[in-house]
Enzyme design. Structure first.
Site, PDB file in Angstrom:
ATOM      1  N   SER A 186     131.909 104.426  51.549  1.00  0.00           N
ATOM      2  CA  SER A 186     130.894 103.856  50.669  1.00  0.00           C
ATOM      3  C   SER A 186     131.010 104.509  49.301  1.00  0.00           C
ATOM      4  O   SER A 186     132.085 104.507  48.716  1.00  0.00           O
ATOM      5  CB  SER A 186     129.495 104.039  51.277  1.00  0.00           C
ATOM      6  OG  SER A 186     128.526 103.345  50.506  1.00  0.00           O
ATOM      7  N   THR A 187     129.949 105.118  48.789  1.00  0.00           N
ATOM      8  CA  THR A 187     129.957 105.697  47.447  1.00  0.00           C
ATOM      9  C   THR A 187     131.105 106.679  47.267  1.00  0.00           C
ATOM     10  O   THR A 187     131.246 107.624  48.031  1.00  0.00           O
ATOM     11  CB  THR A 187     128.622 106.411  47.165  1.00  0.00           C
ATOM     12  OG1 THR A 187     127.550 105.527  47.454  1.00  0.00           O
ATOM     13  CG2 THR A 187     128.552 106.858  45.711  1.00  0.00           C
ATOM     14  N   HIS A 212     131.914  99.512  51.310  1.00  0.00           N
ATOM     15  CA  HIS A 212     130.717  98.845  50.803  1.00  0.00           C
ATOM     16  C   HIS A 212     130.982  98.368  49.372  1.00  0.00           C
ATOM     17  O   HIS A 212     131.133  99.170  48.458  1.00  0.00           O
ATOM     18  CB  HIS A 212     129.522  99.802  50.802  1.00  0.00           C
ATOM     19  CG  HIS A 212     129.115 100.254  52.162  1.00  0.00           C
ATOM     20  ND1 HIS A 212     128.370 101.399  52.382  1.00  0.00           N
ATOM     21  CD2 HIS A 212     129.349  99.725  53.396  1.00  0.00           C
ATOM     22  CE1 HIS A 212     128.164 101.547  53.687  1.00  0.00           C
ATOM     23  NE2 HIS A 212     128.747 100.533  54.308  1.00  0.00           N
ATOM     24  N   MET A 305     126.765 107.592  51.080  1.00  0.00           N
ATOM     25  CA  MET A 305     125.382 107.943  51.385  1.00  0.00           C
ATOM     26  C   MET A 305     124.944 107.267  52.675  1.00  0.00           C
ATOM     27  O   MET A 305     125.400 106.179  53.010  1.00  0.00           O
ATOM     28  CB  MET A 305     124.479 107.493  50.223  1.00  0.00           C
ATOM     29  CG  MET A 305     123.000 107.772  50.414  1.00  0.00           C
ATOM     30  SD  MET A 305     122.622 109.540  50.515  1.00  0.00           S
ATOM     31  CE  MET A 305     122.794 109.994  48.790  1.00  0.00           C
ATOM     32  N   ASP A 308     125.870 104.817  57.838  1.00  0.00           N
ATOM     33  CA  ASP A 308     126.644 103.679  58.323  1.00  0.00           C
ATOM     34  C   ASP A 308     128.018 104.146  58.794  1.00  0.00           C
ATOM     35  O   ASP A 308     128.736 104.839  58.084  1.00  0.00           O
ATOM     36  CB  ASP A 308     126.811 102.635  57.214  1.00  0.00           C
ATOM     37  CG  ASP A 308     127.518 101.375  57.710  1.00  0.00           C
ATOM     38  OD1 ASP A 308     127.380 101.053  58.907  1.00  0.00           O
ATOM     39  OD2 ASP A 308     128.212 100.723  56.894  1.00  0.00           O
TER      40      ASP A 308
END
Length: 367
Positions: A186-187, A212, A305, A308
Site C-alpha cells: 500500500s502506501t 492499493h 498503513m 490489509d
C-alpha cells in the site's frame, strides 16, 4: 498542546485550492496552516510555517511538482501527498520521494468529490506517520560519500534506472512451473515493489500483485514496471493465465483472486465491495492463494498503513506458504507488515532491498 497535523496546500488553481483547504480544515486532527500558489511560493513558506504534511499539485506552471520535490526533499524530508490527474508524472513524483497520491475528482460529480475527499483525509493522516525516502543520483567518480542521514528521518534509495537483476543461478523448470508468488503493498508500495521486481531475473515463477491504487493508475503503473523490470509486467485481465516470467497487477476498483482452471491457475478480476477497507484488497488475493493453490506458494507483504493482507498471509502460511514481511527500517509505513509479523504470518523479515535475495534463496531450495 496542539497535536493537529499541520498541512500546507500547494495548488495553482484558486478554486480547487479553496476546496482542499475548506475540507481539510473541517477534519478533526488536521489544521491547514496556509497555502502556496506554486512551487516557488511553497519554497518560501515551508521554512516559515513548518508544515507536517504537504499536499502538492504535480502539474504547475514554472517549477513543476517533480522538480520541486527533487530540490526540496534532500534537505527537507517532508511527507508529500500528490493531488494529481490521471498522469504518468505521478510515478516520477513518487520516485522523487512523495509518500502517496490521490486522483483529482470531477468536481461537478458529488460521489466523485466525496470519494476524493475521504481518500485525501486518510492519506494525509497516513503521510504524517510516514518515513520519507528520497532518490539519490549516482555520484561522480571521486566524489566523497554523503554523510549518513539521522536515524529515523530519511532513508536514501538508489536512483531509478535500468533493471540490474542479482546474479542468481537459473531456477529449474519444475520450480518455475510449480510456484506462485503473491505480493501486496500500500502506501510507499509503488516504489518498494519496483525495488523488489527490478532485482529479480526475468525467468521467475508467476507473480500476482495487489497494490492499493485507483482505477486507471494500475495500468500505467504496470506499464512503468514492464519498462524497467526484467520480467513481463501488465495489468491483469479476467481469465489471464499465471505463468513463469509474468507479473500481473490487480486492476484498480476490482478484486483479484487466483483460481484453478483445468491444468492452469488463472486470475479472476471482478468489481466488488471493499475488503479490509480496500478494492483491490491484499487479503482477497492472499486468501484465494491459500485456499485455491495446491502448488508451492510464496507470500510477500510490504509497506502500508493498516492490516490489509495480514490475515490472508497468515492463512497462506498455515497452508504451507513461505512468507516474507518487509522490515520496519525500510518501510515508508510499517503497518501491514507489522500486523502480519505480530500475528505470526511472517516466516522472515527483510529489507526492501534484500527481499529479492531472500525469495530467490528460498526458491533455490524448493523441491
Amino acid at each position: 498542546m496542539n497535536n493537529n497535523i499541520k498541512v500546507l496546500v500547494v495548488d495553482d488553481s484558486s478554486l480547487f485550492r479553496q476546496a482542499l483547504m475548506q475540507h481539510l480544515s473541517s477534519q478533526p486532527g488536521i489544521e491547514v496552516i496556509g497555502y502556496a500558489i506554486n512551487a516557488y511560493d511553497a519554497k518560501q513558506k515551508i521554512p516559515q510555517l513548518k508544515p507536517d504534511v504537504l499536499t502538492l499539485d504535480v502539474e504547475m506552471p514554472g517549477l513543476n511538482g517533480i522538480e520541486f520535490l527533487k530540490q526540496l526533499l534532500p534537505t527537507t524530508p517532508l511527507p508529500v501527498v500528490l493531488v494529481s490527474s490521471l498522469n504518468l508524472s505521478v510515478f516520477d513524483a513518487l520516485s522523487a520521494g512523495a509518500v502517496d497520491f490521490v486522483r483529482k475528482p470531477d468536481m461537478s460529480v458529488h460521489n466523485s468529490k466525496q470519494t476524493f475527499f475521504e481518500a485525501l483525509t486518510t492519506k494525509v493522516m497516513t503521510a504524517a506517520k510516514a518515513k520519507v525516502r528520497i532518490s539519490q543520483p549516482a555520484a561522480a567518480p571521486g566524489t566523497p560519500a554523503p554523510a549518513a542521514p539521522a536515524p529515523g528521518t530519511v532513508r536514501p534509495r538508489a536512483a531509478q534506472g535500468t533493471a540490474r537483476p542479482m546474479p542468481f543461478p537459473a531456477l529449474s523448470r519444475n520450480v518455475l512451473d510449480s510456484t506462485i508468488i503473491g505480493l501486496g503493498a500500500s502506501t510507499g508500495g509503488t516504489e518498494a515493489t519496483l525495488e523488489v521486481l527490478k532485482r529479480l531475473p526475468g525467468n521467475i515463477p508467476g507473480m500476482v500483485i495487489t497494490q492499493h491504487m485507483p482505477e486507471g493508475f494500475t495500468e500505467m503503473y504496470a506499464q512503468r514496471l514492464n519498462r524497467i523490470c526484467n520480467m513481463e509486467v501488465r495489468e491483469a485481465k479476467n481469465g489471464d493465465v499465471i505463468r513463469p516470467g509474468l507479473a500481473l497487477i490487480a486492476p484498480g476498483a476490482k478484486q483479484m483472486e487466483v483460481i484453478r482452471s483445468g491444468r492452469n491457475y488463472i486470475v479472476q478480476c471482478r468489481p466488488g465491495a471493499k475488503v479490509s477497507g480496500h478494492c483491490p484488497s491484499v487479503d482477497v488475493l492472499f486468501n484465494s492463494i491459500a485456499s485455491n493453490v495446491a502448488v508451492n506458494k510464496v507470500g510477500i507483504i510490504m509497506t502500508g498503513m493498516g492490516r490489509d493482507g495480514a490475515d490472508g498471509l497468515l492463512k497462506m502460511r498455515q497452508n504451507g506458504a513461505f512468507t516474507i514481511g518487509q522490515d520496519k527500517e525500510s518501510c515508508v509505513v510499517y503497518g501491514m507488515p507489522m500486523v502480519a509479523y505480530n500475528i505470526g504470518a511472517v516466516c522472515t523479515q527483510a529489507s526492501c532491498e534484500n527481499i529479492a535475495s531472500v525469495l530467490m534463496n528460498h526458491l533455490k531450495g524448493v523441491r
